[in-house]
Structure formats: structure tokens, C-alpha cells
Design a protein around this motif. Structure first.
Motif, PDB file in Angstrom:
ATOM      1  N   TYR A 162     -15.332  59.220  87.949  1.00 38.13           N
ATOM      2  CA  TYR A 162     -15.841  57.896  87.574  1.00 38.13           C
ATOM      3  C   TYR A 162     -14.669  56.917  87.498  1.00 38.13           C
ATOM      4  O   TYR A 162     -13.698  57.142  86.762  1.00 38.13           O
ATOM      5  N   VAL A 163     -14.759  55.823  88.210  1.00 37.69           N
ATOM      6  CA  VAL A 163     -13.718  54.786  88.205  1.00 37.69           C
ATOM      7  C   VAL A 163     -14.149  53.668  87.271  1.00 37.69           C
ATOM      8  O   VAL A 163     -15.222  53.082  87.441  1.00 37.69           O
ATOM      9  N   LEU A 164     -13.332  53.374  86.258  1.00 35.26           N
ATOM     10  CA  LEU A 164     -13.616  52.290  85.309  1.00 35.26           C
ATOM     11  C   LEU A 164     -12.666  51.135  85.601  1.00 35.26           C
ATOM     12  O   LEU A 164     -11.436  51.287  85.528  1.00 35.26           O
ATOM     13  N   ARG A 165     -13.227  49.986  85.929  1.00 32.24           N
ATOM     14  CA  ARG A 165     -12.444  48.781  86.218  1.00 32.24           C
ATOM     15  C   ARG A 165     -12.657  47.770  85.096  1.00 32.24           C
ATOM     16  O   ARG A 165     -13.735  47.663  84.533  1.00 32.24           O
ATOM     17  N   GLY A 236     -22.809  57.177  78.954  1.00 30.03           N
ATOM     18  CA  GLY A 236     -21.830  56.368  79.668  1.00 30.03           C
ATOM     19  C   GLY A 236     -20.502  56.362  78.937  1.00 30.03           C
ATOM     20  O   GLY A 236     -20.354  56.932  77.855  1.00 30.03           O
ATOM     21  N   LEU A 237     -19.511  55.694  79.543  1.00 33.00           N
ATOM     22  CA  LEU A 237     -18.177  55.551  78.948  1.00 33.00           C
ATOM     23  C   LEU A 237     -17.875  54.077  78.752  1.00 33.00           C
ATOM     24  O   LEU A 237     -18.285  53.228  79.556  1.00 33.00           O
ATOM     25  N   SER A 238     -17.164  53.780  77.697  1.00 28.26           N
ATOM     26  CA  SER A 238     -16.803  52.400  77.396  1.00 28.26           C
ATOM     27  C   SER A 238     -15.359  52.358  76.907  1.00 28.26           C
ATOM     28  O   SER A 238     -14.956  53.169  76.076  1.00 28.26           O
ATOM     29  N   ILE A 239     -14.590  51.406  77.429  1.00 28.90           N
ATOM     30  CA  ILE A 239     -13.206  51.190  76.967  1.00 28.90           C
ATOM     31  C   ILE A 239     -13.171  49.866  76.227  1.00 28.90           C
ATOM     32  O   ILE A 239     -13.604  48.831  76.749  1.00 28.90           O
ATOM     33  N   ARG A 240     -12.675  49.902  75.000  1.00 25.37           N
ATOM     34  CA  ARG A 240     -12.634  48.704  74.151  1.00 25.37           C
ATOM     35  C   ARG A 240     -11.223  48.494  73.620  1.00 25.37           C
ATOM     36  O   ARG A 240     -10.432  49.450  73.529  1.00 25.37           O
ATOM     37  N   ILE A 241     -10.906  47.274  73.278  1.00 28.89           N
ATOM     38  CA  ILE A 241      -9.607  46.925  72.680  1.00 28.89           C
ATOM     39  C   ILE A 241      -9.758  46.976  71.173  1.00 28.89           C
ATOM     40  O   ILE A 241     -10.585  46.254  70.582  1.00 28.89           O
ATOM     41  N   GLY A 242      -9.012  47.829  70.532  1.00 31.21           N
ATOM     42  CA  GLY A 242      -9.056  47.944  69.082  1.00 31.21           C
ATOM     43  C   GLY A 242      -7.867  47.242  68.445  1.00 31.21           C
ATOM     44  O   GLY A 242      -6.902  46.858  69.112  1.00 31.21           O
ATOM     45  N   SER A 243      -7.925  47.078  67.159  1.00 30.11           N
ATOM     46  CA  SER A 243      -6.838  46.428  66.417  1.00 30.11           C
ATOM     47  C   SER A 243      -6.570  47.205  65.134  1.00 30.11           C
ATOM     48  O   SER A 243      -7.472  47.792  64.544  1.00 30.11           O
ATOM     49  N   LYS A 244      -5.314  47.213  64.713  1.00 29.39           N
ATOM     50  CA  LYS A 244      -4.924  47.892  63.488  1.00 29.39           C
ATOM     51  C   LYS A 244      -5.024  46.923  62.322  1.00 29.39           C
ATOM     52  O   LYS A 244      -4.506  45.820  62.374  1.00 29.39           O
ATOM     53  N   GLU A 259     -16.765  49.552  81.384  1.00 34.42           N
ATOM     54  CA  GLU A 259     -17.833  50.502  81.073  1.00 34.42           C
ATOM     55  C   GLU A 259     -18.407  51.069  82.357  1.00 34.42           C
ATOM     56  O   GLU A 259     -18.265  50.476  83.436  1.00 34.42           O
ATOM     57  N   ILE A 260     -19.041  52.243  82.215  1.00 39.51           N
ATOM     58  CA  ILE A 260     -19.667  52.869  83.360  1.00 39.51           C
ATOM     59  C   ILE A 260     -20.732  53.837  82.858  1.00 39.51           C
ATOM     60  O   ILE A 260     -20.591  54.428  81.782  1.00 39.51           O
ATOM     61  N   GLU A 261     -21.831  53.968  83.620  1.00 39.07           N
ATOM     62  CA  GLU A 261     -22.878  54.923  83.271  1.00 39.07           C
ATOM     63  C   GLU A 261     -22.558  56.276  83.902  1.00 39.07           C
ATOM     64  O   GLU A 261     -22.022  56.347  85.015  1.00 39.07           O
ATOM     65  N   LEU A 262     -22.915  57.351  83.201  1.00 33.39           N
ATOM     66  CA  LEU A 262     -22.695  58.699  83.700  1.00 33.39           C
ATOM     67  C   LEU A 262     -23.922  59.209  84.415  1.00 33.39           C
ATOM     68  O   LEU A 262     -25.059  58.822  84.094  1.00 33.39           O
ATOM     69  N   LYS A 263     -23.707  60.089  85.362  1.00 33.60           N
ATOM     70  CA  LYS A 263     -24.822  60.681  86.089  1.00 33.60           C
ATOM     71  C   LYS A 263     -25.654  61.573  85.186  1.00 33.60           C
ATOM     72  O   LYS A 263     -25.139  62.128  84.230  1.00 33.60           O
ATOM     73  N   THR A 264     -26.904  61.706  85.521  1.00 33.47           N
ATOM     74  CA  THR A 264     -27.843  62.439  84.665  1.00 33.47           C
ATOM     75  C   THR A 264     -27.417  63.867  84.414  1.00 33.47           C
ATOM     76  O   THR A 264     -27.554  64.406  83.313  1.00 33.47           O
TER      77      THR A 264
END
Length: 267
Positions: A162-165, A236-244, A259-264
Motif C-alpha cells: 500500500y502506497v500512502l501519499r 485502513g491506515l492513516s498518518i497524522r501529525i501529532g504534537s507533544k 490515508e488509504i483503505e485496506l483490501k478486504t
């Protein structure tokens, strides 16, 4: 002063004085050194003592009649006998030769000891280098084994890629996730991550039916494959920016950047 005495001993004047092979001026110089420096006097007495020992060893007892004849002649003459002081002279050449040989032997032994110590140090250096080389080889073998295991996982037919852009907030973000539902493994390859502020970070989440579950924080300095927690029912997968914030970190409330959806079949 020690250098002066050392130079005197190196000149050989004391040995020449003992052998009576010295000029008058040099003889006076030697006697001055003997009277002035205890070290010179000690060496002179040592040589004299060696002379006396060797003389006694080689001496032969004179016939008794010779002493009687000498005493008769002394009584006949009117000339008084003058008592002579013991001369500080004469050490046989073989005593000096023995001393020189002893010094040469001591010098040779010392040089051999130094060479042996140097060889021991060089040997220790070689042993340490061999040990470091073996350690490097072991580390490289471990890295190679790790790469081979990852390669086998990536080439497994059950592994999904899975490629996440990144979106507008992180246009240069690009990562590749590899998920194997059979072996229950999850990995992500960080291709590029836009730089963040010091108190910010990228975090990967699995989208579940009702909430988000953190799979781990991405390390932008880690160029090899990074492992993630495997979630069986992820949608699915999600990449988020977190803060301390103090000692706490939070990324769930922040806007996702990829973000991207995963196959069934991975759910």
C-alpha cells in the motif's frame, strides 16, 4: 655532574690509569676525579679489589731462604729503608675485558627485552583488530539476515503493498506499507517525510470499525524498513501529525496527512 662522571667513565682514562698506560697530565686528572667524586673512587677500589683477587689467585709462595737473605742484606746496609705507600695502580687487562663483556651482555639483554615487549604490544594490537573485525563481520551478517528476512516478507505472495501519499499538508510525504494477513506482520518503508517542528511527529493509525488505534510513530531518521503493530480487522491506515504536550503525546485530534483503505482479505 652525573653527565661529567659518565663522560669520564666513557673516556677509558680510569682503565688506562690502572694499567699504567697514561700520560702524566691524564694521571693527575684521574687522581683528581678519584679524590673528588665518590662514584669514581668506588669504581677504582672495585677494580683494585679485582686486581688483588686475581693476583692472589696467580701468586706462588717464595722460598723461605729468599726472605732470610733479604733481611741479612738490609741489616748490612746503612741506608734506611723507606716505606712505600700502596700505589693506586694496575688492574690486569682480563678484568677490564670481563667488565666490558658483562656490560655488553647486559645491554644486549635489555635490547632483547625491549624488542620482546614491543612484539607483545604489536601482537595485542593484532588480536584486538581481529576481534573487532570478527565483531564487524557478525554485525554485518545480522544486518544481512535482517535484510533477507524483510526481502522474503516483501516477496511473499500473501503480502499486500500500500502506497500512502501526503495531502496538501504534507505534499512530499510518501510511505509504502506492507501487510501480510497470513503471517500477521505489518511494516512500513519511509520514502520521504516533510520536516516538522521539534515538538511534532508523524504517527500511523489503523482505522477500525469505531475508532483509531495507534500502530507506532514514524522515525524520519530511520531509513530502513520499520515494523508496525499488526491489526487484524483494520479497515485502513492513516498518518497524522501529532504534537507533544508536556510528557504526553497526542495525534488523534490532529488532521491526517495521508490515508488509504485496506483490501478486504486483510480485515
Amino acid at each position: 655532574m652525573e653527565k661529567k662522571i659518565h663522560n669520564f667513565f666513557q673516556s677509558g682514562l680510569l682503565e688506562k690509569y690502572i694499567l699504567d698506560e697514561i700520560t702524566t697530565s691524564d694521571s693527575l686528572k684521574v687522581e683528581h676525579y678519584i679524590d673528588t667524586y665518590p662514584e669514581v673512587e668506588s669504581e677504582y677500589l672495585r677494580l683494585q679489589n679485582n686486581l688483588e683477587i686475581l693476583a692472589k689467585a696467580d701468586a706462588k709462595e717464595a722460598p723461605k731462604f729468599i726472605l732470610d737473605n733479604i733481611l741479612d742484606e738490609v741489616e748490612k746496609t746503612s741506608i734506611p729503608v723507606i716505606k712505600m705507600e700502596t700505589s693506586r695502580r694496575r688492574t690486569p687487562w682480563y678484568s677490564i675485558a670481563a667488565s666490558v663483556v658483562a656490560l655488553l651482555f647486559a645491554g644486549t639483554a635489555f635490547m632483547m627485552y625491549q624488542q620482546n615487549q614491543e612484539l607483545l604490544r604489536e601482537n595485542q594490537v593484532v588480536v584486538e583488530e581481529v576481534f573487532d573485525l570478527r565483531k564487524d563481520i557478525d554485525n554485518n551478517n545480522e544486518k544481512l539476515d535482517d535484510v533477507m528476512r524483510q526481502f522474503m516478507k516483501l516477496n511473499n505472495p500473501e503480502t499486500e503493498k500500500y502506497v500512502l501519499r501526503g495531502n496538501s499538508r504534507a505534499k512530499n510525504l510518501k510511505t509504502v506499507a506492507y501487510i501480510n494477513a497470513v503471517e500477521k506482520t505489518s511494516m512500513i518503508d519511509v520514502v520521504s517525510l516533510p520536516q516538522l517542528d521539534k515538538d511534532q511527529f508523524y504517527e500511523v493509525f489503523a482505522k477500525m470499525e469505531e475508532d483509531l488505534v495507534s500502530l507506532g510513530i514514524l522515525d524520519p531518521s530511520e531509513k530502513k524498513m520499520q515494523s508496525l503493530k499488526y491489526m487484524k480487522d483494520a479497515l485502513g491506515l492513516s498518518i497524522r501529525i501529532g504534537s507533544k504536550k508536556g510528557n504526553e503525546t497526542n495525534a488523534i485530534d490532529d488532521e491526517e496527512v495521508a490515508e488509504i483503505e485496506l483490501k478486504t482479505k486483510n480485515n
